[in-house]
Design a protein around this motif. Structure first.
Motif, PDB file in Angstrom:
ATOM      1  N   THR A 119      49.259  37.538  42.986  1.00  0.00           N
ATOM      2  CA  THR A 119      50.034  38.770  43.092  1.00  0.00           C
ATOM      3  C   THR A 119      49.754  39.484  44.414  1.00  0.00           C
ATOM      4  O   THR A 119      50.651  40.068  45.021  1.00  0.00           O
ATOM      5  N   PHE A 120      48.499  39.436  44.875  1.00  0.00           N
ATOM      6  CA  PHE A 120      48.141  40.099  46.126  1.00  0.00           C
ATOM      7  C   PHE A 120      48.832  39.470  47.331  1.00  0.00           C
ATOM      8  O   PHE A 120      49.205  40.175  48.263  1.00  0.00           O
ATOM      9  N   MET A 123      41.761  40.527  47.205  1.00  0.00           N
ATOM     10  CA  MET A 123      41.367  41.441  48.290  1.00  0.00           C
ATOM     11  C   MET A 123      41.142  40.671  49.581  1.00  0.00           C
ATOM     12  O   MET A 123      41.650  41.039  50.640  1.00  0.00           O
ATOM     13  N   TRP A 124      40.390  39.594  49.467  1.00  0.00           N
ATOM     14  CA  TRP A 124      40.099  38.774  50.658  1.00  0.00           C
ATOM     15  C   TRP A 124      41.388  38.168  51.207  1.00  0.00           C
ATOM     16  O   TRP A 124      41.622  38.183  52.416  1.00  0.00           O
ATOM     17  N   THR A 178      46.640  34.878  38.145  1.00  0.00           N
ATOM     18  CA  THR A 178      47.490  36.054  38.293  1.00  0.00           C
ATOM     19  C   THR A 178      47.181  36.912  39.507  1.00  0.00           C
ATOM     20  O   THR A 178      47.977  37.020  40.435  1.00  0.00           O
ATOM     21  N   MET A 179      46.020  37.546  39.498  1.00  0.00           N
ATOM     22  CA  MET A 179      45.795  38.632  40.450  1.00  0.00           C
ATOM     23  C   MET A 179      45.791  38.167  41.898  1.00  0.00           C
ATOM     24  O   MET A 179      46.437  38.766  42.753  1.00  0.00           O
ATOM     25  N   GLY A 233      32.782  31.695  39.990  1.00  0.00           N
ATOM     26  CA  GLY A 233      32.344  32.932  39.345  1.00  0.00           C
ATOM     27  C   GLY A 233      32.943  34.178  39.968  1.00  0.00           C
ATOM     28  O   GLY A 233      32.920  35.245  39.374  1.00  0.00           O
ATOM     29  N   ILE A 234      33.480  34.044  41.182  1.00  0.00           N
ATOM     30  CA  ILE A 234      34.069  35.217  41.844  1.00  0.00           C
ATOM     31  C   ILE A 234      35.372  35.588  41.139  1.00  0.00           C
ATOM     32  O   ILE A 234      36.238  34.742  40.965  1.00  0.00           O
ATOM     33  N   PRO A 235      35.524  36.863  40.730  1.00  0.00           N
ATOM     34  CA  PRO A 235      36.736  37.251  39.996  1.00  0.00           C
ATOM     35  C   PRO A 235      37.986  37.099  40.858  1.00  0.00           C
ATOM     36  O   PRO A 235      37.947  37.231  42.079  1.00  0.00           O
ATOM     37  N   SER A 236      39.079  36.850  40.151  1.00  0.00           N
ATOM     38  CA  SER A 236      40.378  36.641  40.773  1.00  0.00           C
ATOM     39  C   SER A 236      40.754  37.781  41.729  1.00  0.00           C
ATOM     40  O   SER A 236      41.274  37.553  42.816  1.00  0.00           O
ATOM     41  N   ILE A 237      40.470  39.004  41.320  1.00  0.00           N
ATOM     42  CA  ILE A 237      40.924  40.138  42.123  1.00  0.00           C
ATOM     43  C   ILE A 237      40.216  40.197  43.468  1.00  0.00           C
ATOM     44  O   ILE A 237      40.746  40.694  44.462  1.00  0.00           O
ATOM     45  N   ILE A 238      38.982  39.649  43.519  1.00  0.00           N
ATOM     46  CA  ILE A 238      38.244  39.620  44.784  1.00  0.00           C
ATOM     47  C   ILE A 238      38.910  38.628  45.741  1.00  0.00           C
ATOM     48  O   ILE A 238      39.042  38.884  46.940  1.00  0.00           O
ATOM     49  N   TYR A 239      39.351  37.482  45.202  1.00  0.00           N
ATOM     50  CA  TYR A 239      40.123  36.552  46.022  1.00  0.00           C
ATOM     51  C   TYR A 239      41.367  37.251  46.550  1.00  0.00           C
ATOM     52  O   TYR A 239      41.807  37.019  47.675  1.00  0.00           O
ATOM     53  N   LEU A 277      44.481  39.245  50.908  1.00  0.00           N
ATOM     54  CA  LEU A 277      45.415  40.232  51.457  1.00  0.00           C
ATOM     55  C   LEU A 277      44.914  40.836  52.766  1.00  0.00           C
ATOM     56  O   LEU A 277      45.666  40.954  53.731  1.00  0.00           O
TER      57      LEU A 277
END
Lengths: 312, 280
Positions: free
Chosen positions: A239-240, A126-127, A235-236, A118-124, A129
């Motif tokens: 990309t990070f 941030m963590w 994707t996100m 359930g955790i959004p891709s972009i949070i992964y 990076l």
């Protein structure tokens, strides 16, 4: 019985039915539209580079010379790393949930693993990076270089970001999807089969290895395919942490790029029509690949469900 | 006949059990780690100004992401307005009007496949059909891209939930002379209310944390979203832009935005799960 409204109820029924039909058909239209529109928008690039686009490693926006090889390489490499880590781990976690843990413990653990999905891709991202990548650079990668020595696979400066880190983050992201499928497959094995094994004096591990896994092998394959489809298009997060560099390097520590990360990074900067078209063609490749994987996985899983339905 | 000793087999068994417990602990450990990091860094960024004001200039401190919060909320709402009714009706058609037909099988299959298409491809598609012809990025395009992600999820849950309603209920409504459409909306929807709500909430949870479909559609903006026909601020693309920037104040703001996204998405997920559990 005659009603004062005459034909009005029939008309309402017809309208509702037509609207519902249109909405269901809309799914077909979108899926067909996706393919047609992507194909149409990549025609410049297809005309110019032909099939060579697939294996050309060039990526030169200044000279308008593009190829997909580095993006495809990065996508495949990070996905392979992710699957190598996530598949065995998912199997073992599913084993824990179904066979080892008492139900009172299995339920919350299962819930926690599902929350990972359930955790959004972009949070992964941030963590990955800001937390994982520095850790990889200062501790994990130097340690790996010490252990494995001068293998080209582990050569180069430990920067933290790169193919390996992307693969690790991807592994964590697809883990809950594979675990969920494998858990359900394990739970579907008829108790009689397992009890027969236990009756012969087999241990839990022996029953799992020789009975449960054998019985559920097809379901496990389906789950792996679903995870694969997720990993390829992610994707996100990628990309990070992948470094976003158009190159093909032997080292796992090197930075690279994936199809999705190239799109995310460069799409809004692409000013030349050919550049834009090449990016859309990358998208088309990704679409076709995930489509094939999804179709195979769905066919496989629906056939399994039908078999399970007919035997029970 | 010589008996093999049992202890090596038992030792292997014990080792596998311990390893499986460790693997599960590892998975949960990562979950806890990620949540802890986001909550700790994010909480440090949060304050009233952060929630209500416009972003600071590059490199400047202070300022907030009020515009992005509003933009994300607006586009998620738009995704529901477009995606939920179409998804509901598509599900109704599959479950009530075409059960067992080849058309229904095809649509169901493609809806399943559509759920697995990478969201960035959906963004690319909406870029090609909305942004290119109109010549500019827009919040409308962002909303439509998100709606296309909501649609298959809602359609599939609706179909499954309607299929679970006992046939007797359907038949008694029809026997009383109610037209099929009214039986569906008044009786069947009511019977499967909790399940339908779960589907919608899960779809919204998934969509509100999405970044990739917004990159080429809504883009981002440092201003308040006055209308949805221009680039529209949103939290997720802001996280992407800020995290990649060299300014510590912006990176801090990215953590704040991450906090809001994580809390929002997980709250929606937990609520919808609780609904499912109560129904069972």
């Amino acid at each position: 019985m005659r009603r004062a409204h005459g034909r009005a109820p029939l008309v309402a029924e017809g309208l509702f039915r037509a609207a519902a039909f249109a909405c269901a058909g809309f799914v077909l239209v979108v899926m067909a539209g996706l393919f047609v529109v992507l194909l149409y928008r990549s025609r410049l690039s297809i005309d110019r580079f032909g099939w060579g686009f697939l294996w050309s490693a060039a990526w030169d926006p200044v000279r308008d010379n593009f190829g997909a090889a580095s993006s495809i390489f990065g996508t495949v490499a990070s996905t392979v790393i992710a699957m190598v880590i996530a598949v065995p781990l998912s199997l073992v976690i599913a084993l824990f949930l179904v066979e080892v843990a008492p139900p009172r413990l299995a339920r919350p653990v299962s819930y926690g693993i599902e929350l990972l999905a359930g955790i959004p891709s972009i949070i992964y991202g941030m963590w990955g990076l800001f937390v994982l990548a520095p850790l990889m650079a200062t501790n994990v990668q130097p340690a790996m270089q010490k252990v494995f020595g001068k293998l080209p696979l582990f050569a180069g400066p430990p920067m933290g970001i790169g193919i390996l880190t992307a693969g690790l983050v991807l592994a964590l992201m697809v883990l809950p999807f594979i675990t969920a499928v494998v858990r359900d497959v394990f739970a579907l094995v008829p108790p009689v089969m397992k009890e027969a094994g236990y009756g012969l004096g087999a241990t839990t591990w022996e029953v799992t290895r020789k009975v449960t896994v054998g019985y559920g092998m097809k379901g496990i394959v389906g789950g792996v395919f679903l995870g694969l489809g997720r990993a390829i298009g992610e994707t996100m997060a990628v990309t990070f942490v992948i470094g976003n560099d158009h190159r093909i390097a032997a080292s796992l520590f090197a930075s690279g790029n994936s199809i999705a990360s190239t799109l995310a990074n460069e799409f809004t900067e692409a000013s030349e029509p050919v550049y834009l078209s090449a990016l859309v063609e990358l998208g088309l490749i990704l679409f076709v690949v995930t489509l094939v994987i999804q179709v195979l996985a769905q066919l496989w899983l629906t056939r399994l469900a039908r078999q399970a339905g007919s035997t029970s | 006949m010589r008996r093999r000793p049992a202890w090596p087999r038992k030792a292997v068994d014990a080792a596998v059990k311990v390893a499986s417990a460790l693997a599960a602990a590892l998975g949960l450990g990562f979950l806890a780690w990620i949540l802890f990091v986001v909550l700790r860094h994010g909480a440090a960024a949060l304050n009233w100004t952060f929630l209500t004001s416009l972003p600071s200039a590059p490199g400047g401190s202070g300022g907030g992401l009020g515009n992005a919060i509003l933009g994300t909320a607006l586009m998620t709402l738009l995704a529901c307005v477009f995606g939920v009714p179409i998804g509901l009706l598509a599900g109704v058609y599959l479950a009530e009007y075409s059960r067992g037909t080849r058309f229904a099988t095809t649509v169901r299959f493609l809806a399943n496949v559509m759920m697995g298409i990478p969201s960035i491809i959906i963004g690319l598609f909406v870029y090609a059909v909305m942004v290119l012809p109109s010549g500019h990025f827009s919040g409308w395009a962002g909303g439509v891209a998100l709606a296309l992600l909501v649609l298959p999820v809602v359609a599939r849950t609706t179909e499954d939930m309607l299929a679970m309603v006992p046939n007797a209920l359907r038949e008694s409504a029809l026997a009383l002379g109610s037209p099929h459409w009214r039986a569906t909306l008044r009786i069947l929807f009511r019977a499967s209310r909790a399940g339908l709500l779960t589907g919608v909430l899960l779809a919204v949870a998934r969509v509100s944390g999405e970044t990739a479909p917004l990159l080429f559609t809504a883009l981002n903006s440092p201003y308040w979203p006055r209308s949805l026909s221009g680039p529209t601020a949103n939290l997720t693309v802001t996280i992407f832009n800020y995290a990649m920037s060299p300014y510590p104040a912006w990176q801090q703001a990215a953590w704040g935005a991450s906090f809001i996204i994580v809390v929002g998405v997980l709250a929606l997920t937990v609520v919808s799960r609780t609904l499912t559990r109560e129904r069972k």
